[in-house]
Design an enzyme around this catalytic site. Sequence first.
Site, PDB file in Angstrom:
ATOM      1  N   ARG A 235       0.887  -1.114  -0.038  1.00 26.67           N
ATOM      2  CA  ARG A 235       0.034  -0.119   0.007  1.00 26.67           C
ATOM      3  C   ARG A 235       0.834   1.192  -0.050  1.00 26.67           C
ATOM      4  O   ARG A 235       1.759   1.422   0.611  1.00 26.67           O
ATOM      5  CB  ARG A 235      -0.964   0.046   1.125  1.00 26.67           C
ATOM      6  CG  ARG A 235      -1.977  -0.733   0.980  1.00 26.67           C
ATOM      7  CD  ARG A 235      -3.090  -0.340   0.135  1.00 26.67           C
ATOM      8  NE  ARG A 235      -4.240  -1.268  -0.113  1.00 26.67           N
ATOM      9  CZ  ARG A 235      -4.299  -2.498  -0.849  1.00 26.67           C
ATOM     10  NH1 ARG A 235      -3.387  -2.648  -1.778  1.00 26.67           N
ATOM     11  NH2 ARG A 235      -5.538  -3.130  -0.917  1.00 26.67           N
ATOM     12  N   ASP A 259       4.616  -0.263  -6.773  1.00 25.62           N
ATOM     13  CA  ASP A 259       3.382  -0.422  -7.493  1.00 25.62           C
ATOM     14  C   ASP A 259       2.256   0.305  -7.068  1.00 25.62           C
ATOM     15  O   ASP A 259       1.088   0.236  -7.531  1.00 25.62           O
ATOM     16  CB  ASP A 259       3.059  -2.184  -7.335  1.00 25.62           C
ATOM     17  CG  ASP A 259       1.881  -2.445  -8.511  1.00 25.62           C
ATOM     18  OD1 ASP A 259       1.957  -1.959  -9.616  1.00 25.62           O
ATOM     19  OD2 ASP A 259       0.947  -3.329  -8.126  1.00 25.62           O
ATOM     20  N   GLU A 264      -2.647   7.503  -5.302  1.00 28.28           N
ATOM     21  CA  GLU A 264      -2.582   6.605  -6.460  1.00 28.28           C
ATOM     22  C   GLU A 264      -4.082   6.599  -7.260  1.00 28.28           C
ATOM     23  O   GLU A 264      -4.407   6.534  -8.345  1.00 28.28           O
ATOM     24  CB  GLU A 264      -2.265   5.169  -6.306  1.00 28.28           C
ATOM     25  CG  GLU A 264      -3.018   4.468  -5.413  1.00 28.28           C
ATOM     26  CD  GLU A 264      -2.565   2.886  -5.569  1.00 28.28           C
ATOM     27  OE1 GLU A 264      -1.560   2.590  -5.228  1.00 28.28           O
ATOM     28  OE2 GLU A 264      -3.544   1.968  -5.491  1.00 28.28           O
ATOM     29  N   HIS A 296      -0.330  -0.084  -9.780  1.00 30.44           N
ATOM     30  CA  HIS A 296      -0.984  -1.166  -9.022  1.00 30.44           C
ATOM     31  C   HIS A 296      -1.480  -2.247  -9.830  1.00 30.44           C
ATOM     32  O   HIS A 296      -2.551  -2.689  -9.560  1.00 30.44           O
ATOM     33  CB  HIS A 296      -2.373  -0.425  -8.315  1.00 30.44           C
ATOM     34  CG  HIS A 296      -2.725  -1.217  -7.059  1.00 30.44           C
ATOM     35  ND1 HIS A 296      -3.314  -0.317  -5.874  1.00 30.44           N
ATOM     36  CD2 HIS A 296      -2.940  -2.320  -6.535  1.00 30.44           C
ATOM     37  CE1 HIS A 296      -3.422  -1.413  -5.104  1.00 30.44           C
ATOM     38  NE2 HIS A 296      -3.250  -2.566  -5.366  1.00 30.44           N
TER      39      HIS A 296
HETATM   40  P1  NAD Z   1      -2.196 -11.025   4.822  1.00 29.86           P
HETATM   41  O1  NAD Z   1      -3.274 -10.540   5.534  1.00 29.86           O
HETATM   42  O2  NAD Z   1      -2.243 -12.515   4.421  1.00 29.86           O
HETATM   43  O3  NAD Z   1      -0.829 -10.756   5.289  1.00 29.86           O
HETATM   44  C1  NAD Z   1      -0.426  -9.494   5.983  1.00 29.86           C
HETATM   45  C2  NAD Z   1       0.669  -9.795   7.082  1.00 29.86           C
HETATM   46  O4  NAD Z   1       1.243  -8.594   7.666  1.00 29.86           O
HETATM   47  C3  NAD Z   1       0.151 -10.754   8.138  1.00 29.86           C
HETATM   48  O5  NAD Z   1       1.051 -11.844   8.411  1.00 29.86           O
HETATM   49  C4  NAD Z   1       0.180  -9.907   9.390  1.00 29.86           C
HETATM   50  O6  NAD Z   1       0.498 -10.509  10.476  1.00 29.86           O
HETATM   51  C5  NAD Z   1       1.064  -8.738   9.211  1.00 29.86           C
HETATM   52  N1  NAD Z   1       1.375  -7.576   9.801  1.00 29.86           N
HETATM   53  C6  NAD Z   1      -0.105  -6.720  10.010  1.00 29.86           C
HETATM   54  N2  NAD Z   1       0.459  -5.731  10.733  1.00 29.86           N
HETATM   55  C7  NAD Z   1       1.790  -5.710  10.853  1.00 29.86           C
HETATM   56  C8  NAD Z   1       2.657  -4.873  11.612  1.00 29.86           C
HETATM   57  N3  NAD Z   1       2.207  -3.732  12.077  1.00 29.86           N
HETATM   58  N4  NAD Z   1       4.028  -5.332  11.662  1.00 29.86           N
HETATM   59  C9  NAD Z   1       4.427  -6.550  11.001  1.00 29.86           C
HETATM   60  N5  NAD Z   1       3.300  -7.055  10.308  1.00 29.86           N
HETATM   61  C10 NAD Z   1       2.085  -6.917  10.198  1.00 29.86           C
HETATM   62  O7  NAD Z   1      -2.134 -10.109   3.189  1.00 29.86           O
HETATM   63  P2  NAD Z   1      -1.539 -10.569   2.042  1.00 29.86           P
HETATM   64  O8  NAD Z   1      -2.831 -11.006   1.253  1.00 29.86           O
HETATM   65  O9  NAD Z   1      -0.296 -10.890   1.982  1.00 29.86           O
HETATM   66  O10 NAD Z   1      -1.423  -8.835   1.611  1.00 29.86           O
HETATM   67  C11 NAD Z   1      -0.387  -8.052   1.834  1.00 29.86           C
HETATM   68  C12 NAD Z   1      -0.567  -6.622   1.350  1.00 29.86           C
HETATM   69  O11 NAD Z   1      -0.378  -6.544   0.032  1.00 29.86           O
HETATM   70  C13 NAD Z   1      -2.163  -6.269   1.541  1.00 29.86           C
HETATM   71  O12 NAD Z   1      -2.585  -5.704   2.607  1.00 29.86           O
HETATM   72  C14 NAD Z   1      -2.538  -5.224   0.424  1.00 29.86           C
HETATM   73  O13 NAD Z   1      -2.073  -3.886   1.070  1.00 29.86           O
HETATM   74  C15 NAD Z   1      -1.358  -5.567  -0.474  1.00 29.86           C
HETATM   75  N6  NAD Z   1      -2.019  -6.091  -2.012  1.00 29.86           N
HETATM   76  C16 NAD Z   1      -1.501  -5.345  -2.882  1.00 29.86           C
HETATM   77  C17 NAD Z   1      -1.753  -5.733  -4.440  1.00 29.86           C
HETATM   78  C18 NAD Z   1      -1.402  -5.214  -5.448  1.00 29.86           C
HETATM   79  O14 NAD Z   1      -2.012  -5.542  -6.640  1.00 29.86           O
HETATM   80  N7  NAD Z   1      -0.387  -4.485  -5.647  1.00 29.86           N
HETATM   81  C19 NAD Z   1      -2.871  -6.880  -4.467  1.00 29.86           C
HETATM   82  C20 NAD Z   1      -3.213  -7.573  -3.218  1.00 29.86           C
HETATM   83  C21 NAD Z   1      -2.766  -6.982  -1.872  1.00 29.86           C
END
Ligand code: NAD
Length: 332
Positions: A235, A259, A264, A296
């Site tokens: 994000r 990305d 954005e 993105h």
């Molecule tokens: P997820 O929920 O499976 O994993 C997120 C991880 O972050 C978890 O293990 C959680 O414990 C950890 N976390 C949360 N807060 C934290 C903190 N303060 N410090 C350390 N760790 C922390 O999510 P995911 O499916 O792996 O997605 C990760 C991120 O990728 C999403 O939140 C989203 O922002 C982003 N995303 C981007 C795209 C894209 O197209 N660029 C698409 C989907 C998701």
Amino acid sequence: MKIIAYGIRDDEQPFVKDWATQHPDVEVTSVTALLDEQSIQQAKGYDGVVAFQQIQYPDAALQTMSDFGIKYLSLRNVGVDNLNPAKVKELGIKVTNVPVYSPEAIAEFTVTQLMNLLRRTKEYNAKAANQDFRWAPQISKELNQQTVGVIGTGHIGQSAIKIFQGFGAKVIAYDKFHNPDVEAQGLYVDSLDEIYDQATVISLHIPLFPETEHMLNAAAFQKMNDGVFIVNTARGPLIDEQALIDALDSGKVAGAALDVLEEETRLFNQDFSGKTIDYPVFQNLTARQNVLVSPHTAFFTDVAVKNMVNGGLDNNLSLIQTGTADNLVTFN
Ligand code: NAD
């Protein structure tokens, strides 16, 4: 049973058609318009609504939806931050999302962009376009020599770790909650400071929360190794963009692949050809040879789009048939 799906893009259309063919009892109507006060008028007589948009879902549209007796809204994406939770709760609307649609899509793109940074492809492509085919001075780096600090070991972080390891990189990881597989490999360090101290590449895979906003700020960059590479496919607001610019200027950061950007939604997935963009930070970043900005697009694969469409429609059908669904979202 009748479902109306909003904001259906051309690339989603074939998947909607396939789903409808497999569910002959369900009448599915695709609408290209996003869900708003006007477009919601078309939902009268439907049992459920499916939607996906980056902009806010207007309260008035939710109100009309509820006035029509529709209580089910299924999003085709993960994030529910553009829904007003108070309004959703007031109206008693049941909302579902698609929490996992293809972590591999984002993980593969993360590594692609890191490789582009390390191999300096933006510079080589620019030179080649001018018929300059000399090698120097763009000597590259190898991923197998890097220590990659993965921040966030959820679905995407874990998938990225496997690919980084496939390239022979050393991976270290930080997460507030430890994943057993990552733990078993002994990849976790105890603090972000240890990531900053050891990593030559930092890859962000955590959600945006108030506590994670501007996680990479001037103080964090200061703690990192000189010449670190930053990849953010999570994000935009996780990074303080002005602090990143300063760190790029000083050479603290050798390159960044972004990305996602702080602002954005003003730009991405829209055509600005020939138009002026009023976002100086964006211009500053995109002008740099060692910064890659993508709109993105990490998620945008055939597999992910299919899973998002199917997930939204499956959830909505489940809500209509049973009043509940696997991916019900709880609003606090
Ligand atoms: P997820 O929920 O499976 O994993 C997120 C991880 O972050 C978890 O293990 C959680 O414990 C950890 N976390 C949360 N807060 C934290 C903190 N303060 N410090 C350390 N760790 C922390 O999510 P995911 O499916 O792996 O997605 C990760 C991120 O990728 C999403 O939140 C989203 O922002 C982003 N995303 C981007 C795209 C894209 O197209 N660029 C698409 C989907 C998701």
